[in-house]
Motif scaffolding. Structure first.
Motif, PDB file in Angstrom:
ATOM      1  N   ALA A  87       0.844  -1.195   0.000  1.00  0.00           N
ATOM      2  CA  ALA A  87       0.000   0.000   0.000  1.00  0.00           C
ATOM      3  C   ALA A  87       0.877   1.243   0.000  1.00  0.00           C
ATOM      4  O   ALA A  87       2.070   1.186   0.307  1.00  0.00           O
ATOM      5  CB  ALA A  87      -0.925  -0.006   1.217  1.00  0.00           C
ATOM      6  N   GLY A  88       0.252   2.372  -0.324  1.00  0.00           N
ATOM      7  CA  GLY A  88       0.992   3.628  -0.313  1.00  0.00           C
ATOM      8  C   GLY A  88       0.114   4.774  -0.776  1.00  0.00           C
ATOM      9  O   GLY A  88      -1.115   4.660  -0.846  1.00  0.00           O
ATOM     10  N   ILE A  89       0.749   5.883  -1.108  1.00  0.00           N
ATOM     11  CA  ILE A  89       0.049   7.112  -1.479  1.00  0.00           C
ATOM     12  C   ILE A  89       0.392   7.469  -2.918  1.00  0.00           C
ATOM     13  O   ILE A  89       1.562   7.442  -3.317  1.00  0.00           O
ATOM     14  CB  ILE A  89       0.436   8.259  -0.533  1.00  0.00           C
ATOM     15  N   MET A  90      -0.639   7.799  -3.684  1.00  0.00           N
ATOM     16  CA  MET A  90      -0.468   8.182  -5.083  1.00  0.00           C
ATOM     17  C   MET A  90      -1.171   9.509  -5.332  1.00  0.00           C
ATOM     18  O   MET A  90      -2.146   9.851  -4.664  1.00  0.00           O
ATOM     19  CB  MET A  90      -1.074   7.120  -6.018  1.00  0.00           C
ATOM     20  N   ARG A 134     -16.388   2.323  -3.352  1.00  0.00           N
ATOM     21  CA  ARG A 134     -16.222   1.694  -4.651  1.00  0.00           C
ATOM     22  C   ARG A 134     -14.820   1.152  -4.887  1.00  0.00           C
ATOM     23  O   ARG A 134     -14.641   0.067  -5.442  1.00  0.00           O
ATOM     24  CB  ARG A 134     -16.566   2.693  -5.762  1.00  0.00           C
ATOM     25  N   LEU A 135     -13.798   1.919  -4.478  1.00  0.00           N
ATOM     26  CA  LEU A 135     -12.420   1.560  -4.829  1.00  0.00           C
ATOM     27  C   LEU A 135     -11.513   1.336  -3.623  1.00  0.00           C
ATOM     28  O   LEU A 135     -10.343   0.995  -3.793  1.00  0.00           O
ATOM     29  CB  LEU A 135     -11.816   2.659  -5.715  1.00  0.00           C
ATOM     30  N   GLN A 136     -12.048   1.533  -2.426  1.00  0.00           N
ATOM     31  CA  GLN A 136     -11.273   1.328  -1.190  1.00  0.00           C
ATOM     32  C   GLN A 136      -9.980   2.156  -1.188  1.00  0.00           C
ATOM     33  O   GLN A 136      -8.909   1.669  -0.819  1.00  0.00           O
ATOM     34  CB  GLN A 136     -10.971  -0.150  -0.988  1.00  0.00           C
ATOM     35  N   VAL A 137     -10.096   3.415  -1.645  1.00  0.00           N
ATOM     36  CA  VAL A 137      -8.995   4.363  -1.515  1.00  0.00           C
ATOM     37  C   VAL A 137      -9.493   5.551  -0.697  1.00  0.00           C
ATOM     38  O   VAL A 137     -10.672   5.905  -0.751  1.00  0.00           O
ATOM     39  CB  VAL A 137      -8.488   4.841  -2.891  1.00  0.00           C
ATOM     40  N   SER A 138      -8.605   6.160   0.067  1.00  0.00           N
ATOM     41  CA  SER A 138      -8.974   7.259   0.961  1.00  0.00           C
ATOM     42  C   SER A 138      -8.408   8.576   0.433  1.00  0.00           C
ATOM     43  O   SER A 138      -7.180   8.705   0.300  1.00  0.00           O
ATOM     44  CB  SER A 138      -8.436   7.008   2.371  1.00  0.00           C
ATOM     45  N   LEU A 198      -4.287  10.285  -2.806  1.00  0.00           N
ATOM     46  CA  LEU A 198      -5.066   9.131  -2.374  1.00  0.00           C
ATOM     47  C   LEU A 198      -4.179   8.109  -1.679  1.00  0.00           C
ATOM     48  O   LEU A 198      -3.029   7.894  -2.074  1.00  0.00           O
ATOM     49  CB  LEU A 198      -5.737   8.463  -3.584  1.00  0.00           C
ATOM     50  N   HIS A 199      -4.741   7.478  -0.644  1.00  0.00           N
ATOM     51  CA  HIS A 199      -4.054   6.359   0.010  1.00  0.00           C
ATOM     52  C   HIS A 199      -4.855   5.088  -0.235  1.00  0.00           C
ATOM     53  O   HIS A 199      -6.092   5.085  -0.134  1.00  0.00           O
ATOM     54  CB  HIS A 199      -3.925   6.576   1.521  1.00  0.00           C
ATOM     55  N   ARG A 229      -4.364   0.468  -1.244  1.00  0.00           N
ATOM     56  CA  ARG A 229      -3.513  -0.672  -1.567  1.00  0.00           C
ATOM     57  C   ARG A 229      -3.167  -0.634  -3.050  1.00  0.00           C
ATOM     58  O   ARG A 229      -3.962  -0.183  -3.871  1.00  0.00           O
ATOM     59  CB  ARG A 229      -4.217  -1.981  -1.202  1.00  0.00           C
ATOM     60  N   TRP A 230      -1.973  -1.130  -3.372  1.00  0.00           N
ATOM     61  CA  TRP A 230      -1.497  -1.033  -4.744  1.00  0.00           C
ATOM     62  C   TRP A 230      -2.447  -1.703  -5.718  1.00  0.00           C
ATOM     63  O   TRP A 230      -2.619  -1.238  -6.851  1.00  0.00           O
ATOM     64  CB  TRP A 230      -0.098  -1.646  -4.879  1.00  0.00           C
ATOM     65  N   GLU A 231      -3.076  -2.798  -5.317  1.00  0.00           N
ATOM     66  CA  GLU A 231      -3.967  -3.502  -6.233  1.00  0.00           C
ATOM     67  C   GLU A 231      -5.128  -2.616  -6.658  1.00  0.00           C
ATOM     68  O   GLU A 231      -5.608  -2.695  -7.795  1.00  0.00           O
ATOM     69  CB  GLU A 231      -4.474  -4.790  -5.586  1.00  0.00           C
ATOM     70  N   MET A 232      -5.596  -1.729  -5.750  1.00  0.00           N
ATOM     71  CA  MET A 232      -6.681  -0.829  -6.101  1.00  0.00           C
ATOM     72  C   MET A 232      -6.201   0.242  -7.091  1.00  0.00           C
ATOM     73  O   MET A 232      -6.919   0.621  -8.012  1.00  0.00           O
ATOM     74  CB  MET A 232      -7.242  -0.154  -4.850  1.00  0.00           C
ATOM     75  N   PHE A 233      -4.975   0.716  -6.897  1.00  0.00           N
ATOM     76  CA  PHE A 233      -4.427   1.706  -7.828  1.00  0.00           C
ATOM     77  C   PHE A 233      -4.198   1.104  -9.217  1.00  0.00           C
ATOM     78  O   PHE A 233      -4.329   1.795 -10.235  1.00  0.00           O
ATOM     79  CB  PHE A 233      -3.131   2.297  -7.280  1.00  0.00           C
ATOM     80  N   HIS A 234      -3.854  -0.185  -9.268  1.00  0.00           N
ATOM     81  CA  HIS A 234      -3.691  -0.833 -10.559  1.00  0.00           C
ATOM     82  C   HIS A 234      -5.027  -0.899 -11.306  1.00  0.00           C
ATOM     83  O   HIS A 234      -5.056  -0.796 -12.531  1.00  0.00           O
ATOM     84  CB  HIS A 234      -3.108  -2.245 -10.387  1.00  0.00           C
TER      85      HIS A 234
END
Length: 599
Positions: free
Chosen positions: A320-323, A346-350, A378-379, A381-386
């Motif tokens: 996880a991380g911040i993008m 919807r995407l589990q990003v904060s 946004l913060h 998990r990487w899988e959500m950002f993908h």
């Protein structure tokens, strides 16, 4: 000394200077050797490029692909969890456990295979615990090399040993499978103690790939301390349950709750919405400035933990991380508020902040109308950002780390690893063919695509080794290796057993650095046995000295394993000199002492 011998010695000196002063990258040094040696007539054109198709190089390519397949299916995550369960977050314990495990495995399979398989797990553990990856990979690599001395099938020189012990037509008694084990155990223990005691002084503390927090240095320069991650525990005695909106954590403390663990850690909730209730016993992860997180814990009576505990794995930099994402003109986000978009659900990003114009907005985000060009911090998990990067709504300012794991293929990946091991250990199929079988199987069963397989290979390592192999051939073709060995052996006269074994060990170590360990073994075993007979020393011990000393190769990145870990660890040649010099001396002292005591 012939002109050819003088020329090859000059080229060796030139290569060493290139390694030390780093005028060009190490893989370019390999390519220079492939071009220069045939132009000077020291090797044939076929020999010059034969390294690229050698058993060692092909094995490295195949085993890297197998390791990548295991990593993409989450197998290395599971291995990392097991290691962390025993080692905790102690750098010394983690290093010892990883290096010791790899050393043990190297006793029964080629050391390059053991190192390559553990490479992804070691990197994950380093990133998850905050231990610098370079402090783990070099001890692991050195112990992989040394672990080959635990059994007679752990390294190529030891495999060849019994077949080479022939002098004057007499075949000497062969060593058993564990005939070398006492020496190997002492060498591994010595290496572990060496790195445990001196590691902090001789190993680099960081590499270019290291990342100490959830936010990159580029984003940190823009958003300041907003990217710090903290875990807080809500005491059991805390009064009642309250909604996140009622607590007003963002407007008062500039902190955003990004995850909640409850039911004694059994339930993990990511990107909780503003209507989520906070209950006694919950563990919360927040992103925000440290001083405000401390004040929030003090005001609310919560416990601010020194590190992540409940979310140590899920929210580690591995996972996880911040993008920062820029809203595109045609994005469906335009004209809507975060409240109506329900990004958390919807995407589990904060959402942490919005950068608009020259201003950074931290509070009141839910009611802001999104405009084209807005930067959303946004913060998640990487899988959500993908998943997000494949949609046209946001353009991320940095490459998304991590990847979507294919956990459903984990058993398939392990099956192909097992197939390779059975072919190597059970059917004695050549290493490169056995490993290529496993790598091909992973591609055919869609553990990974062929493009992912190509991308996983570190081609710098391939060309480095491909260029050094013909250098070793040049030493043998010109007679330089034999000339040096004969000259030194003749100068010894009739030495004592201790002096003879020491000289044999030093000579073998030198040849292993500049030529192949197999070539050094084939050349020096007969010479050393003849010298031992003249000096009244057991020729079997002299031969064993050569086979064990052939693994004493640490001060240059010329060994397969050293080349493998060079890029992932961010090492330079000077790092090998700094760490390998002491290891070389310790290796020699322990080896000679063990030979004198046990044999």
């Amino acid at each position: 000394m012939t002109p050819e011998i003088i020329t090859v010695m000059a080229i060796l000196a030139f290569a060493v200077l290139l390694f030390i002063f780093e005028w060009v990258r190490v893989d370019v040094v390999g390519i220079i050797m492939m071009v220069l040696l045939p132009l000077l007539g020291l090797v044939t054109p076929k020999q010059a490029i034969s390294g690229l198709s050698s058993n060692a190089v092909v094995s490295i390519i195949a085993v890297i692909i197998i390791g990548a397949g295991l990593d993409k299916t989450g197998v290395m995550n599971s291995m990392a969890r097991i290691i962390l369960r025993f080692a905790g977050k102690s750098e010394t314990r983690i290093m010892t456990l990883i290096a010791g495990t790899v050393a043990f495995i190297s006793g029964f399979m080629q050391n390059i295979g053991a190192a390559a398989l553990f490479l992804p797990a070691a990197k994950r553990i380093g990133n998850q615990t905050g231990v610098p990856v370079p402090r783990l990979l070099m001890p692991m690599g050195f112990c992989a090399i040394i672990g080959g001395c635990l059994t007679l099938v752990g390294s190529s020189p030891l495999i060849l040993l019994n077949d080479l012990m022939v002098v004057g037509g007499k075949h000497y008694d062969p060593f058993g499978l564990f005939g070398v084990t006492p020496i190997g155990v002492l060498l591994v223990v010595a290496a572990l103690i060496y790195f445990a005691v001196f590691g902090r002084f001789i190993l680099p503390s960081k590499s270019e790939e290291d990342q100490s927090g959830p936010m990159s240095s580029i984003l940190a320069a823009t958003y300041g301390g907003l990217g710090s991650l903290f875990e807080l525990h809500v005491p059991e005695g805390w009064e009642g349950s309250r909604r996140l909106t009622a607590l007003e954590l963002r407007p008062i403390y500039f902190c955003t709750v990004v995850a909640i663990a409850r039911d004694k850690g059994r339930t993990h909730l990511f990107a909780p919405g503003p209507d989520m209730d906070i209950k006694p016993g919950d563990d919360l992860v927040v992103v925000g400035p440290h001083e405000f997180a401390e004040r929030m814990a003090e005001d609310l009576g919560w416990e601010l933990r020194p590190e992540l505990i409940s979310f140590a794995e899920e929210l580690s930099p591995n996972n996880a991380g911040i993008m920062e994402g820029i809203v595109t003109p045609r994005s469906e986000l335009v004209g809507k508020t975060l409240a109506t978009l329900h990004l958390r659900d919807r995407l589990q990003v904060s959402p942490l902040a919005i950068f608009r114009g020259e201003k950074i907005f931290i509070s009141g985000l839910v009611d802001m109308v999104i405009r084209p060009g807005d930067a959303l911090l946004l913060h998640g998990r990487w899988e959500m950002f993908h998943l997000l990067k494949d949609k046209p709504d946001l353009v991320f300012t940095e490459a998304v780390k991590g990847e979507i794991l294919r956990t459903e293929k984990a058993k398939v990946a392990l099956f192909w690893l097992a197939v390779s091991l059975v072919l190597i250990l059970g059917l004695h199929i050549q290493l490169s063919i056995a490993l290529l079988t496993g790598a091909l199987g992973m591609v055919l069963t869609k553990v990974m695509t062929i493009d992912e397989a190509y991308q996983s290979v570190d081609w710098m390592t391939v060309f480095l080794l491909g260029g050094l192999i013909p250098l070793g051939m040049a030493f043998e073709n010109t007679g330089a290796a034999k000339f040096i060995a004969d000259t030194i052996m003749a100068a010894l006269g009739t030495p004592s057993p201790l002096l003879l074994l020491t000289v044999i060990g030093i000579l073998t170590s030198f040849f292993t650095l500049v030529a192949s360990n197999v070539g050094a073994t084939v050349l020096l075993v007969p010479l050393s046995m003849n010298m031992a007979l003249n000096a009244g020393v057991d020729p079997r011990v002299a031969a064993l000295t050569v086979a064990v000393a052939a693994s004493n190769t640490f001060v240059l990145p010329t060994h397969q394993v050293n080349a493998l870990i060079m890029r992932p660890g961010g090492y330079r040649t000077i790092d090998y000199v700094r760490s390998g010099a002491g290891m070389t001396v310790i290796y020699m002292v322990v080896m000679i002492s063990a030979l004198m005591f046990f044999y």
